[in-house]
Scaffold this motif. Structure first.
Motif, PDB file in Angstrom:
ATOM      1  N   LYS A 292       0.101 133.368  76.509  1.00  0.00           N
ATOM      2  CA  LYS A 292       1.069 133.949  77.448  1.00  0.00           C
ATOM      3  C   LYS A 292       0.386 134.613  78.626  1.00  0.00           C
ATOM      4  O   LYS A 292      -0.706 135.173  78.498  1.00  0.00           O
ATOM      5  N   LYS A 293       1.047 134.521  79.774  1.00  0.00           N
ATOM      6  CA  LYS A 293       0.636 135.319  80.919  1.00  0.00           C
ATOM      7  C   LYS A 293       1.914 135.641  81.673  1.00  0.00           C
ATOM      8  O   LYS A 293       2.614 134.730  82.110  1.00  0.00           O
ATOM      9  N   GLY A 294       2.210 136.924  81.795  1.00  0.00           N
ATOM     10  CA  GLY A 294       3.437 137.334  82.476  1.00  0.00           C
ATOM     11  C   GLY A 294       4.653 136.721  81.815  1.00  0.00           C
ATOM     12  O   GLY A 294       4.799 136.766  80.594  1.00  0.00           O
ATOM     13  N   GLU A 295       5.499 136.097  82.618  1.00  0.00           N
ATOM     14  CA  GLU A 295       6.742 135.546  82.058  1.00  0.00           C
ATOM     15  C   GLU A 295       6.566 134.102  81.605  1.00  0.00           C
ATOM     16  O   GLU A 295       7.539 133.473  81.197  1.00  0.00           O
ATOM     17  N   PHE A 296       5.345 133.582  81.664  1.00  0.00           N
ATOM     18  CA  PHE A 296       5.143 132.180  81.327  1.00  0.00           C
ATOM     19  C   PHE A 296       4.427 132.003  79.989  1.00  0.00           C
ATOM     20  O   PHE A 296       3.494 132.740  79.680  1.00  0.00           O
ATOM     21  N   SER A 297       4.899 131.042  79.219  1.00  0.00           N
ATOM     22  CA  SER A 297       4.194 130.644  78.004  1.00  0.00           C
ATOM     23  C   SER A 297       3.493 129.326  78.278  1.00  0.00           C
ATOM     24  O   SER A 297       4.096 128.399  78.836  1.00  0.00           O
ATOM     25  N   VAL A 298       2.242 129.258  77.888  1.00  0.00           N
ATOM     26  CA  VAL A 298       1.501 128.005  78.008  1.00  0.00           C
ATOM     27  C   VAL A 298       1.269 127.486  76.594  1.00  0.00           C
ATOM     28  O   VAL A 298       0.698 128.176  75.761  1.00  0.00           O
ATOM     29  N   CYS A 299       1.781 126.291  76.336  1.00  0.00           N
ATOM     30  CA  CYS A 299       1.652 125.720  74.997  1.00  0.00           C
ATOM     31  C   CYS A 299       0.705 124.539  75.064  1.00  0.00           C
ATOM     32  O   CYS A 299       0.928 123.603  75.836  1.00  0.00           O
ATOM     33  N   ILE A 300      -0.346 124.613  74.267  1.00  0.00           N
ATOM     34  CA  ILE A 300      -1.248 123.461  74.158  1.00  0.00           C
ATOM     35  C   ILE A 300      -0.854 122.713  72.889  1.00  0.00           C
ATOM     36  O   ILE A 300      -0.940 123.256  71.793  1.00  0.00           O
ATOM     37  N   ASP A 301      -0.374 121.501  73.083  1.00  0.00           N
ATOM     38  CA  ASP A 301       0.220 120.746  71.977  1.00  0.00           C
ATOM     39  C   ASP A 301      -0.642 119.563  71.576  1.00  0.00           C
ATOM     40  O   ASP A 301      -0.987 118.726  72.422  1.00  0.00           O
ATOM     41  N   ILE A 302      -0.979 119.504  70.298  1.00  0.00           N
ATOM     42  CA  ILE A 302      -1.695 118.352  69.758  1.00  0.00           C
ATOM     43  C   ILE A 302      -0.659 117.581  68.939  1.00  0.00           C
ATOM     44  O   ILE A 302      -0.239 118.029  67.869  1.00  0.00           O
ATOM     45  N   VAL A 303      -0.181 116.478  69.507  1.00  0.00           N
ATOM     46  CA  VAL A 303       0.992 115.797  68.950  1.00  0.00           C
ATOM     47  C   VAL A 303       0.568 114.561  68.152  1.00  0.00           C
ATOM     48  O   VAL A 303      -0.150 113.706  68.677  1.00  0.00           O
ATOM     49  N   GLU A 304       1.000 114.513  66.898  1.00  0.00           N
ATOM     50  CA  GLU A 304       0.628 113.411  66.005  1.00  0.00           C
ATOM     51  C   GLU A 304       1.005 112.064  66.614  1.00  0.00           C
ATOM     52  O   GLU A 304       2.185 111.825  66.891  1.00  0.00           O
ATOM     53  N   GLY A 305       0.011 111.236  66.826  1.00  0.00           N
ATOM     54  CA  GLY A 305       0.276 109.887  67.321  1.00  0.00           C
ATOM     55  C   GLY A 305       0.496 109.776  68.816  1.00  0.00           C
ATOM     56  O   GLY A 305       0.703 108.671  69.332  1.00  0.00           O
ATOM     57  N   LEU A 306       0.498 110.907  69.548  1.00  0.00           N
ATOM     58  CA  LEU A 306       0.779 110.840  70.988  1.00  0.00           C
ATOM     59  C   LEU A 306      -0.344 111.388  71.866  1.00  0.00           C
ATOM     60  O   LEU A 306      -0.469 110.990  73.015  1.00  0.00           O
ATOM     61  N   GLY A 307      -1.130 112.317  71.335  1.00  0.00           N
ATOM     62  CA  GLY A 307      -2.210 112.901  72.135  1.00  0.00           C
ATOM     63  C   GLY A 307      -2.011 114.382  72.417  1.00  0.00           C
ATOM     64  O   GLY A 307      -1.209 115.046  71.748  1.00  0.00           O
ATOM     65  N   ASN A 308      -2.723 114.884  73.434  1.00  0.00           N
ATOM     66  CA  ASN A 308      -2.705 116.321  73.734  1.00  0.00           C
ATOM     67  C   ASN A 308      -1.981 116.579  75.053  1.00  0.00           C
ATOM     68  O   ASN A 308      -2.126 115.823  76.011  1.00  0.00           O
ATOM     69  N   PHE A 309      -1.234 117.667  75.063  1.00  0.00           N
ATOM     70  CA  PHE A 309      -0.414 117.982  76.226  1.00  0.00           C
ATOM     71  C   PHE A 309      -0.474 119.480  76.485  1.00  0.00           C
ATOM     72  O   PHE A 309      -0.797 120.257  75.588  1.00  0.00           O
ATOM     73  N   VAL A 310      -0.130 119.860  77.705  1.00  0.00           N
ATOM     74  CA  VAL A 310       0.106 121.273  77.945  1.00  0.00           C
ATOM     75  C   VAL A 310       1.520 121.411  78.515  1.00  0.00           C
ATOM     76  O   VAL A 310       1.947 120.610  79.352  1.00  0.00           O
ATOM     77  N   GLU A 311       2.235 122.382  77.982  1.00  0.00           N
ATOM     78  CA  GLU A 311       3.620 122.576  78.398  1.00  0.00           C
ATOM     79  C   GLU A 311       3.738 124.026  78.876  1.00  0.00           C
ATOM     80  O   GLU A 311       3.322 124.939  78.164  1.00  0.00           O
TER      81      GLU A 311
END
Lengths: 182, 182
Positions: free
Chosen positions: B117-136
Motif C-alpha cells: 500500500k501507498k496512500g490510497e492505492f493498493s498495489v497487488c502483485i499477482d502470480i496467477v496459476e497458468g497465466l503468469g505474473n501481473f501487477v494490479e
C-alpha cells in the motif's frame, strides 16, 4: 452450514403458551432459549416459488443472519424438505446480490420462538406477529413415523386439540392478507 | 460487507515479481500481506454473465469465504464496477443454494497475491496459476483520472512497459483455454 432433512409438524395452540411451557418443563423438557426471528422471504422475478413449492429465506435470529434455501415438500403427512443454509455477515448486501440475480423481497414473518428439547425432538412455541400462537415439533434426519408417534403422544399428554397445519407461516400470512383484502 | 466502486488497472509484468516488490519497499510502500486466493466464478443457466458483463464469484482467501457480485464495467479507461460482497461460513452450501437458483460453477482462478500500500492505492502483485505474473493497482472510491496518473508514474518509476489489460483473469483464462483447444 448443513444439508439435512428437517421434518416438522405444526399445530395452532388452543392453550396458553406460557402454561404449556410450564407443563413441558415439569415433564422434563429442557429450555434451550428464546429467539426473536425475522424471516424475509424472497421470490424470483421469473420463477414463482409459490408454484415450485420452494423457499428462499433470510432469517435474522438474535445477532445471526442466515440464508436458507428450502426445496419442495417431500413427505406427505409431516413436512419434510431439503434445506441448505449458510451464515453470513450482512443482510442488506445479501438481499442486493439476490436482487441482481433476479430475486426480490416478497414477504416477512416476525415471531418470538421459545425452544425446548426432549431427546431428538425440538418443541418450538411460536408467537407469530399477526397470526397467533403455534407449536412446532421438529426432528432432524429422523423417521417420519417416529415424529408422528411423538406428536400424537404430545398432543394427548398436553391437551392440544388442533389439526396439523402443513402450511408455513409465510403461506398462512399470504392467505390472511388475501382474505382481508377481499 | 460494502458497496463501493472499485477501480483497478492491471498490467502483465515484464519484470521479476520479487525484485519489483523489493523496489516498492525501498520506495516507502508498506507490505500488507500475502494472500492465497481461489476464485470460483458462477454463471447463470439462463443468463450468460459473459454477455451481460456481470460476475458472480466466491472467493476463498486464507480462511475467509466471500460472495461477490460485480456489475458491468462503467469506466472506459480503468476498470470500474459496482461490487457487492458478503462474508459467509460455508462455500459448498453457498454453491448449492446458487445452483438451486440457477447459477453454476463455470471457472476457477487461483493466485498468490502480495499486497502493498501507498496512500490510497493498493498495489497487488499477482502470480496467477497458468497465466503468469501481473501487477494490479486498485483504488476504492477514487477518481479515474487520479488512478491513471498514479499508474503512469508507477510504470515509469519501476520500469514496467506492458500495456493496460482491461480483461479479468477469468477472461484471460477463458481466452487461453479457447486458444489452446483450437
Amino acid at each position: 452450514m448443513t444439508d439435512v432433512i428437517e421434518r416438522e409438524i405444526k399445530v395452532k395452540l388452543n392453550v396458553d403458551p406460557q402454561s404449556l411451557m410450564e407443563k413441558l418443563l415439569q415433564d422434563g423438557y429442557v429450555y434451550v432459549g428464546k429467539e426473536t426471528q425475522e424471516d424475509i422471504y424472497l421470490n424470483g422475478d421469473t420463477r414463482d416459488f409459490r408454484k415450485t413449492d420452494e423457499a428462499l429465506r433470510i432469517r435474522l435470529v438474535n445477532d445471526k443472519i442466515e440464508l436458507t434455501y428450502k426445496g419442495p415438500k417431500m413427505g406427505s403427512r409431516s413436512k419434510s424438505r431439503e434445506e441448505i443454509t449458510v451464515s453470513l455477515d450482512d443482510k442488506d448486501s445479501m438481499i442486493r446480490i439476490l436482487e441482481k440475480l433476479g430475486y426480490r423481497e416478497a414477504q416477512s414473518v416476525r415471531k418470538t420462538r421459545h425452544v425446548l428439547k426432549k431427546g431428538e425432538f425440538s418443541v418450538c412455541i411460536d408467537i407469530v406477529e399477526g397470526l397467533g400462537n403455534f407449536v412446532e415439533i421438529e426432528g432432524i434426519d429422523i423417521d417420519e413415523e417416529k415424529l408422528l408417534d411423538f406428536f400424537k403422544e404430545f398432543k394427548s399428554r398436553f391437551g392440544i386439540s388442533g389439526e396439523v397445519i402443513t402450511k408455513s407461516y409465510l403461506e398462512l400470512k399470504v392467505e390472511k392478507l388475501a382474505s382481508s383484502s377481499n
